[in-house]
Motif scaffolding. Sequence first.
Motif, PDB file in Angstrom:
ATOM      1  N   LYS A   1      -9.286 -14.282  14.681  1.00  0.00           N
ATOM      2  CA  LYS A   1      -8.471 -13.620  15.699  1.00  0.00           C
ATOM      3  C   LYS A   1      -7.625 -12.508  15.083  1.00  0.00           C
ATOM      4  CE  LYS A   1      -7.872 -17.790  18.440  1.00  0.00           C
ATOM      5  NZ  LYS A   1      -6.905 -18.733  18.978  1.00  0.00           N
ATOM      6  N   ILE A   2      -7.244 -11.565  15.911  1.00  0.00           N
ATOM      7  CA  ILE A   2      -6.381 -10.458  15.475  1.00  0.00           C
ATOM      8  C   ILE A   2      -5.078 -10.999  14.887  1.00  0.00           C
ATOM      9  CG2 ILE A   2      -5.034  -8.468  16.258  1.00  0.00           C
ATOM     10  CD1 ILE A   2      -7.955  -7.819  16.192  1.00  0.00           C
ATOM     11  N   SER A   3      -4.512 -12.024  15.515  1.00  0.00           N
ATOM     12  CA  SER A   3      -3.242 -12.587  15.018  1.00  0.00           C
ATOM     13  C   SER A   3      -3.412 -13.170  13.617  1.00  0.00           C
ATOM     14  CB  SER A   3      -2.706 -13.637  15.983  1.00  0.00           C
ATOM     15  OG  SER A   3      -3.612 -14.711  16.109  1.00  0.00           O
ATOM     16  N   GLU A   4      -4.559 -13.787  13.347  1.00  0.00           N
ATOM     17  CA  GLU A   4      -4.820 -14.334  12.011  1.00  0.00           C
ATOM     18  C   GLU A   4      -4.969 -13.218  10.984  1.00  0.00           C
ATOM     19  OE1 GLU A   4      -8.238 -16.865  12.291  1.00  0.00           O
ATOM     20  OE2 GLU A   4      -7.257 -18.236  13.672  1.00  0.00           O
ATOM     21  N   ILE A   5      -5.636 -12.147  11.386  1.00  0.00           N
ATOM     22  CA  ILE A   5      -5.793 -11.001  10.486  1.00  0.00           C
ATOM     23  C   ILE A   5      -4.427 -10.405  10.166  1.00  0.00           C
ATOM     24  CG2 ILE A   5      -6.707  -8.636  10.302  1.00  0.00           C
ATOM     25  CD1 ILE A   5      -9.085  -9.653  12.053  1.00  0.00           C
ATOM     26  N   TRP A   6      -3.583 -10.258  11.190  1.00  0.00           N
ATOM     27  CA  TRP A   6      -2.232  -9.715  10.988  1.00  0.00           C
ATOM     28  C   TRP A   6      -1.425 -10.609  10.051  1.00  0.00           C
ATOM     29  CZ3 TRP A   6       0.396  -5.678  10.532  1.00  0.00           C
ATOM     30  CH2 TRP A   6       1.775  -5.658  10.650  1.00  0.00           C
ATOM     31  N   THR A   7      -1.496 -11.912  10.262  1.00  0.00           N
ATOM     32  CA  THR A   7      -0.767 -12.848   9.402  1.00  0.00           C
ATOM     33  C   THR A   7      -1.267 -12.741   7.967  1.00  0.00           C
ATOM     34  OG1 THR A   7      -0.385 -14.353  11.254  1.00  0.00           O
ATOM     35  CG2 THR A   7      -0.176 -15.281   9.047  1.00  0.00           C
ATOM     36  N   ASN A   8      -2.572 -12.621   7.779  1.00  0.00           N
ATOM     37  CA  ASN A   8      -3.130 -12.487   6.431  1.00  0.00           C
ATOM     38  C   ASN A   8      -2.670 -11.195   5.761  1.00  0.00           C
ATOM     39  OD1 ASN A   8      -4.479 -14.932   6.585  1.00  0.00           O
ATOM     40  ND2 ASN A   8      -6.388 -14.018   7.274  1.00  0.00           N
ATOM     41  N   ILE A   9      -2.573 -10.122   6.533  1.00  0.00           N
ATOM     42  CA  ILE A   9      -2.080  -8.855   5.978  1.00  0.00           C
ATOM     43  C   ILE A   9      -0.622  -9.013   5.550  1.00  0.00           C
ATOM     44  CG2 ILE A   9      -1.448  -6.468   6.560  1.00  0.00           C
ATOM     45  CD1 ILE A   9      -4.007  -6.457   8.360  1.00  0.00           C
TER      46      ILE A   9
END
Length: 80
Positions: free
Chosen positions: A2-10
């Motif tokens: 998910k986009i939210s997971e990608i953002w958190t990883n960044i």
Amino acid sequence: MKISEIWTNILDFLGQAWWVEVLTTQPKCTYYFGPFAEAGEATVAMSGYVEDLQAESAQGIKTQVKRFKPDRLTIEHEVE
């Protein structure tokens, strides 16, 4: 993913994610739970981590939410 997971990883990669830090006196350990994109998310999740540690008979539990990147998720401190 998910986009939210990608953002958190960044955010985590940049050291800007939020983590729950839990200190216990028995056993003498520091635990880190996360990462989270928002401090509020970490705060909401914190009670579940505390409940799990209490179920494992941990004592002297102190918590805080902080923005950083831990090197290790569990640190066992030597008993003096």
